[in-house]
Design an enzyme around this catalytic site. Sequence first.
Site, PDB file in Angstrom:
ATOM      1  NE  ARG A  74      -0.161   0.555   4.918  1.00 42.51           N
ATOM      2  CZ  ARG A  74      -0.421   0.234   6.182  1.00 42.51           C
ATOM      3  NH1 ARG A  74      -1.463  -0.508   6.469  1.00 42.51           N
ATOM      4  NH2 ARG A  74       0.367   0.669   7.148  1.00 42.51           N
ATOM      5  CG  ASP A  93       3.753  -4.935   2.711  1.00 42.05           C
ATOM      6  OD1 ASP A  93       3.939  -3.793   2.260  1.00 42.05           O
ATOM      7  OD2 ASP A  93       3.356  -5.149   3.881  1.00 42.05           O
ATOM      8  CG  ASP A 145       9.558  -9.481   8.837  1.00 44.90           C
ATOM      9  OD1 ASP A 145       9.988  -8.296   8.832  1.00 44.90           O
ATOM     10  OD2 ASP A 145       9.306 -10.103   9.881  1.00 44.90           O
ATOM     11  CG  ASN A 205       8.201   2.110   0.463  1.00 39.79           C
ATOM     12  OD1 ASN A 205       8.061   3.326   0.513  1.00 39.79           O
ATOM     13  ND2 ASN A 205       7.219   1.268   0.783  1.00 39.79           N
ATOM     14  CE1 TYR A 255       9.185   7.046  10.240  1.00 36.26           C
ATOM     15  CE2 TYR A 255       9.514   9.422  10.213  1.00 36.26           C
ATOM     16  CZ  TYR A 255       9.215   8.251   9.552  1.00 36.26           C
ATOM     17  OH  TYR A 255       8.935   8.274   8.204  1.00 36.26           O
ATOM     18  CB  THR A 274       0.359   6.848   3.044  1.00 38.34           C
ATOM     19  OG1 THR A 274       1.188   7.256   4.157  1.00 38.34           O
ATOM     20  CG2 THR A 274       0.970   7.342   1.753  1.00 38.34           C
TER      21      THR A 274
HETATM   22  N1  LIG Z   1       3.627   9.025   4.845  1.00 41.62           N
HETATM   23  C1  LIG Z   1       4.509   9.926   5.217  1.00 41.62           C
HETATM   24  O1  LIG Z   1       4.138  11.039   5.642  1.00 41.62           O
HETATM   25  C2  LIG Z   1       5.979   9.664   5.084  1.00 41.62           C
HETATM   26  C3  LIG Z   1       6.864  10.739   5.255  1.00 41.62           C
HETATM   27  C4  LIG Z   1       8.235  10.516   5.177  1.00 41.62           C
HETATM   28  C5  LIG Z   1       8.709   9.243   4.925  1.00 41.62           C
HETATM   29  N2  LIG Z   1       7.851   8.209   4.777  1.00 41.62           N
HETATM   30  C6  LIG Z   1       8.427   6.880   4.561  1.00 41.62           C
HETATM   31  O2  LIG Z   1       7.931   6.325   3.361  1.00 41.62           O
HETATM   32  C7  LIG Z   1       7.888   4.883   3.467  1.00 41.62           C
HETATM   33  C8  LIG Z   1       6.508   4.396   3.059  1.00 41.62           C
HETATM   34  O3  LIG Z   1       5.562   4.945   3.948  1.00 41.62           O
HETATM   35  P1  LIG Z   1       3.998   5.045   3.641  1.00 41.62           P
HETATM   36  O4  LIG Z   1       3.599   6.415   3.972  1.00 41.62           O
HETATM   37  O5  LIG Z   1       3.680   4.464   2.323  1.00 41.62           O
HETATM   38  O6  LIG Z   1       3.469   4.103   4.828  1.00 41.62           O
HETATM   39  P2  LIG Z   1       2.416   2.895   4.866  1.00 41.62           P
HETATM   40  O7  LIG Z   1       2.261   2.561   6.289  1.00 41.62           O
HETATM   41  O8  LIG Z   1       1.223   3.234   4.060  1.00 41.62           O
HETATM   42  O9  LIG Z   1       3.196   1.740   4.098  1.00 41.62           O
HETATM   43  C9  LIG Z   1       4.311   1.095   4.657  1.00 41.62           C
HETATM   44  C10 LIG Z   1       4.345  -0.330   4.147  1.00 41.62           C
HETATM   45  O10 LIG Z   1       5.451  -0.994   4.757  1.00 41.62           O
HETATM   46  C11 LIG Z   1       5.016  -2.288   5.145  1.00 41.62           C
HETATM   47  N3  LIG Z   1       5.842  -2.858   6.220  1.00 41.62           N
HETATM   48  C12 LIG Z   1       5.871  -2.519   7.536  1.00 41.62           C
HETATM   49  N4  LIG Z   1       6.699  -3.333   8.212  1.00 41.62           N
HETATM   50  C13 LIG Z   1       7.220  -4.186   7.304  1.00 41.62           C
HETATM   51  C14 LIG Z   1       8.139  -5.253   7.387  1.00 41.62           C
HETATM   52  N5  LIG Z   1       8.688  -5.647   8.550  1.00 41.62           N
HETATM   53  N6  LIG Z   1       8.475  -5.919   6.246  1.00 41.62           N
HETATM   54  C15 LIG Z   1       7.906  -5.567   5.059  1.00 41.62           C
HETATM   55  N7  LIG Z   1       7.006  -4.592   4.926  1.00 41.62           N
HETATM   56  C16 LIG Z   1       6.686  -3.901   6.033  1.00 41.62           C
HETATM   57  C17 LIG Z   1       3.578  -2.078   5.588  1.00 41.62           C
HETATM   58  O11 LIG Z   1       2.858  -3.297   5.642  1.00 41.62           O
HETATM   59  C18 LIG Z   1       3.075  -1.121   4.510  1.00 41.62           C
HETATM   60  O12 LIG Z   1       2.591  -1.794   3.380  1.00 41.62           O
HETATM   61  C19 LIG Z   1       8.278   4.574   4.914  1.00 41.62           C
HETATM   62  O13 LIG Z   1       9.641   4.209   4.969  1.00 41.62           O
HETATM   63  C20 LIG Z   1       8.047   5.887   5.631  1.00 41.62           C
HETATM   64  O14 LIG Z   1       8.822   6.003   6.804  1.00 41.62           O
HETATM   65  C21 LIG Z   1       6.505   8.388   4.841  1.00 41.62           C
END
Ligand SMILES: NC(=O)c1ccc[n+]([C@@H]2O[C@H](COP(=O)([O-])OP(=O)(O)OC[C@H]3O[C@@H](n4cnc5c(N)ncnc54)[C@H](O)[C@@H]3O)[C@@H](O)[C@H]2O)c1
Length: 267
Positions: free
Chosen positions: A16, A37, A63, A90, A160, A197
């Site tokens: 996602r 994922d 994982d 990611n 974080y 997200t």
């Molecule tokens: N959304 C934001 O505001 C934002 C801002 C800065 C950085 N980020 C970074 O962007 C990346 C994606 O974030 P997002 O917003 O899409 O979040 P999200 O929570 O929508 O998606 C994260 C995905 O990572 C998967 N995940 C979690 N633990 C896992 C594991 N152990 N093994 C495999 N998959 C795993 C989750 O199941 C999920 O599908 C992350 O690294 C996040 O830190 C997000």
Amino acid sequence: MNRLDGKVALVSGAARGIGAETARQMAAAGAKVVIGDVLGERVLETAREITGAGGTALALALDVTSEASWTAAAAAATKEFGKLDILVNNAGIFLGKDLMEATMEEWSRLVAVNMTGVWLGTKTCAPALAESGKSSRHGSAIVNLASVAGLVGSQLDPLYSMTKGGVTLFTKSTALSFGRKGWRIRVNSIHPGVIETDMGAQTFASRARAAGSNDVDEARNVAMRQHPIGRLGVAEDIARGIVFLASDDSGFMTGSGMVVDGGLTAQ
Ligand SMILES: NC(=O)c1ccc[n+]([C@@H]2O[C@H](COP(=O)([O-])OP(=O)(O)OC[C@H]3O[C@@H](n4cnc5c(N)ncnc54)[C@H](O)[C@@H]3O)[C@@H](O)[C@H]2O)c1
């Protein structure tokens, strides 16, 4: 521009959010995508969506905290598609707690996913990436998801922020290390502002808690006002940056951080 024809990409956390959108855009740009994922059903759904749109996708249980899981994913990618050109680290999680409230268990989980996961992905996929880099004009590519919280401090989630700061410098160190080895793997990070997200929604809930209210809508509005561009980011904004960093169009970039934050850290 930003074409990925003939490339094979592995994207972690692609069920996602930003990861899924990256996989969709990469497939549309001509790449074969391997998406992993911990959300097994959801990642299958994302793969079905990509193949339904005419792309090529393979869904895997991955994982990122497990070395065995990464080994299996890298082997599946090269077995299915013959090589690996792109890795997108990611997968990530958010805590949303003050450092005085977090527990050891929460910290360990955060480090395992956000930092150990990036290192293990890099370590496990590097041999295949180095191999494909030999025959590619600008080498192969790793894109690490850091954050604006990996560039400046975060009052909302200091732990974080510590993990994302680690990803920022690991990216630069890896670029140096691979360069010295003569491995043609470009390594760059991307630094999103607040993106709408599931994780974005978690940040609004944390902000509302920290403000002592349960007004998530107001917390979202406050976050939006902090972005000079006048809106929050969406997954498409970040995926476009990732596709660029993975493509030959960024062929002279390595060890760099690309900020895609609507002006948040310009202030
Ligand atoms: N959304 C934001 O505001 C934002 C801002 C800065 C950085 N980020 C970074 O962007 C990346 C994606 O974030 P997002 O917003 O899409 O979040 P999200 O929570 O929508 O998606 C994260 C995905 O990572 C998967 N995940 C979690 N633990 C896992 C594991 N152990 N093994 C495999 N998959 C795993 C989750 O199941 C999920 O599908 C992350 O690294 C996040 O830190 C997000």
